[in-house]
Motif scaffolding. Sequence first.
Motif, mmCIF file in Angstrom:
data_model
loop_
_atom_site.group_PDB
_atom_site.id
_atom_site.type_symbol
_atom_site.label_atom_id
_atom_site.label_comp_id
_atom_site.label_asym_id
_atom_site.label_seq_id
_atom_site.Cartn_x
_atom_site.Cartn_y
_atom_site.Cartn_z
ATOM 1 N N PRO A 34 41.805 52.035 48.091
ATOM 2 C CA PRO A 34 40.612 51.183 48.208
ATOM 3 C C PRO A 34 39.954 50.862 46.863
ATOM 4 O O PRO A 34 39.471 49.740 46.667
ATOM 5 N N GLU A 35 39.942 51.837 45.952
ATOM 6 C CA GLU A 35 39.284 51.603 44.662
ATOM 7 C C GLU A 35 39.987 50.504 43.882
ATOM 8 O O GLU A 35 39.341 49.639 43.282
ATOM 9 N N MET A 36 41.321 50.519 43.901
ATOM 10 C CA MET A 36 42.066 49.498 43.179
ATOM 11 C C MET A 36 41.824 48.117 43.794
ATOM 12 O O MET A 36 41.595 47.128 43.082
ATOM 13 N N PHE A 37 41.876 48.051 45.130
ATOM 14 C CA PHE A 37 41.660 46.759 45.773
ATOM 15 C C PHE A 37 40.253 46.229 45.484
ATOM 16 O O PHE A 37 40.065 45.030 45.252
ATOM 17 N N LYS A 38 39.281 47.134 45.476
ATOM 18 C CA LYS A 38 37.912 46.686 45.169
ATOM 19 C C LYS A 38 37.835 46.147 43.749
ATOM 20 O O LYS A 38 37.175 45.124 43.498
ATOM 21 N N LYS A 39 38.493 46.832 42.811
ATOM 22 C CA LYS A 39 38.475 46.375 41.419
ATOM 23 C C LYS A 39 39.109 44.986 41.302
ATOM 24 O O LYS A 39 38.591 44.107 40.598
ATOM 25 N N ILE A 40 40.238 44.786 41.973
ATOM 26 C CA ILE A 40 40.903 43.473 41.922
ATOM 27 C C ILE A 40 40.011 42.416 42.566
ATOM 28 O O ILE A 40 39.832 41.311 42.027
ATOM 29 N N GLY A 41 39.431 42.741 43.724
ATOM 30 C CA GLY A 41 38.555 41.790 44.401
ATOM 31 C C GLY A 41 37.345 41.412 43.566
ATOM 32 O O GLY A 41 36.983 40.231 43.458
ATOM 33 N N ASP A 42 36.719 42.407 42.973
ATOM 34 C CA ASP A 42 35.544 42.161 42.122
ATOM 35 C C ASP A 42 35.930 41.299 40.921
ATOM 36 O O ASP A 42 35.192 40.378 40.534
ATOM 37 N N HIS A 43 37.091 41.616 40.339
ATOM 38 C CA HIS A 43 37.525 40.880 39.151
ATOM 39 C C HIS A 43 37.790 39.412 39.465
ATOM 40 O O HIS A 43 37.279 38.514 38.775
ATOM 41 N N VAL A 44 38.587 39.170 40.498
ATOM 42 C CA VAL A 44 38.967 37.790 40.828
ATOM 43 C C VAL A 44 37.749 36.983 41.279
ATOM 44 O O VAL A 44 37.556 35.840 40.855
ATOM 45 N N SER A 45 36.918 37.581 42.123
ATOM 46 C CA SER A 45 35.751 36.839 42.616
ATOM 47 C C SER A 45 34.719 36.587 41.526
ATOM 48 O O SER A 45 33.893 35.676 41.641
ATOM 49 N N GLY A 46 34.778 37.369 40.453
ATOM 50 C CA GLY A 46 33.827 37.200 39.362
ATOM 51 C C GLY A 46 34.286 36.275 38.250
ATOM 52 O O GLY A 46 33.525 36.015 37.308
ATOM 53 N N LEU A 47 35.513 35.770 38.347
ATOM 54 C CA LEU A 47 36.018 34.871 37.310
ATOM 55 C C LEU A 47 35.286 33.532 37.344
ATOM 56 O O LEU A 47 34.856 33.071 38.406
ATOM 57 N N CYS A 48 35.164 32.915 36.175
ATOM 58 C CA CYS A 48 34.487 31.615 36.093
ATOM 59 C C CYS A 48 35.260 30.534 36.842
ATOM 60 O O CYS A 48 34.678 29.599 37.392
ATOM 61 N N SER A 49 36.582 30.645 36.835
ATOM 62 C CA SER A 49 37.423 29.642 37.479
ATOM 63 C C SER A 49 38.689 30.314 38.000
ATOM 64 O O SER A 49 39.181 31.289 37.426
ATOM 65 N N LEU A 50 39.211 29.774 39.098
ATOM 66 C CA LEU A 50 40.483 30.257 39.642
ATOM 67 C C LEU A 50 41.613 29.260 39.374
ATOM 68 O O LEU A 50 42.682 29.355 39.970
ATOM 69 N N ASP A 51 41.374 28.343 38.463
ATOM 70 C CA ASP A 51 42.373 27.301 38.197
ATOM 71 C C ASP A 51 43.686 27.863 37.652
ATOM 72 O O ASP A 51 44.732 27.212 37.751
ATOM 73 N N SER A 52 43.647 29.051 37.060
ATOM 74 C CA SER A 52 44.884 29.623 36.506
ATOM 75 C C SER A 52 45.734 30.281 37.590
ATOM 76 O O SER A 52 46.873 30.677 37.330
#
Length: 202
Positions: A25-43
Amino acid sequence: SLNSFNPQALSNTAWAFATAGVSHPEMFKKIGDHVSGLCSLDSFNPQNLSNIVWAFATAGESHSELFNRVGDHIVARISDDFRPQALANTAWAFATSGVAHRELFKTIGDHVAELGILNFFDPRELSITAWAFATSGVSHSELFEKIGNHVVGPGGLGSFKPRDLSNTAWAFATAGVSHPELFKKIGHHVAEQGCFDSFKPQ
């Protein structure tokens, strides 16, 4: 920090843990927080996006910010680059996770129905797309009509596995979509089977 992980590495990591059935769960939360916090998902390409939400749904990890961010991005950026597998798996992930994003489902439904790309969907992708819409309670009569017409077409059921058949019938019934010819064809197909060992309770 996950800044050193590019989109492919992030999606592959999440996919690997979910596929292996390893809980973290900790890893998934870190990935979720990271991706959702990015300025753009265009990459992130369509496969990266679908793999990430599929992984969270498969692992049973909730992260509403991630799903809403990915959903908003797809609504704004959907294109022909989204292949059937990515579209179907994304719809399945949102439905399985119980994330209500009606605009995403409308966008996917319009995209599939308007482009006439159902010929590129395999039976599993067709059935889980219909299942996802029915499970989410999102109505899209044009999409269901086109799926039904496609399935009843020449050779439409030939490569359907029992689970594909049952999911498709369940989806149409649950969504309240009337398509008598579809049910007639599924019924005939099932009745002609010499053995029901492959039909397992779900």
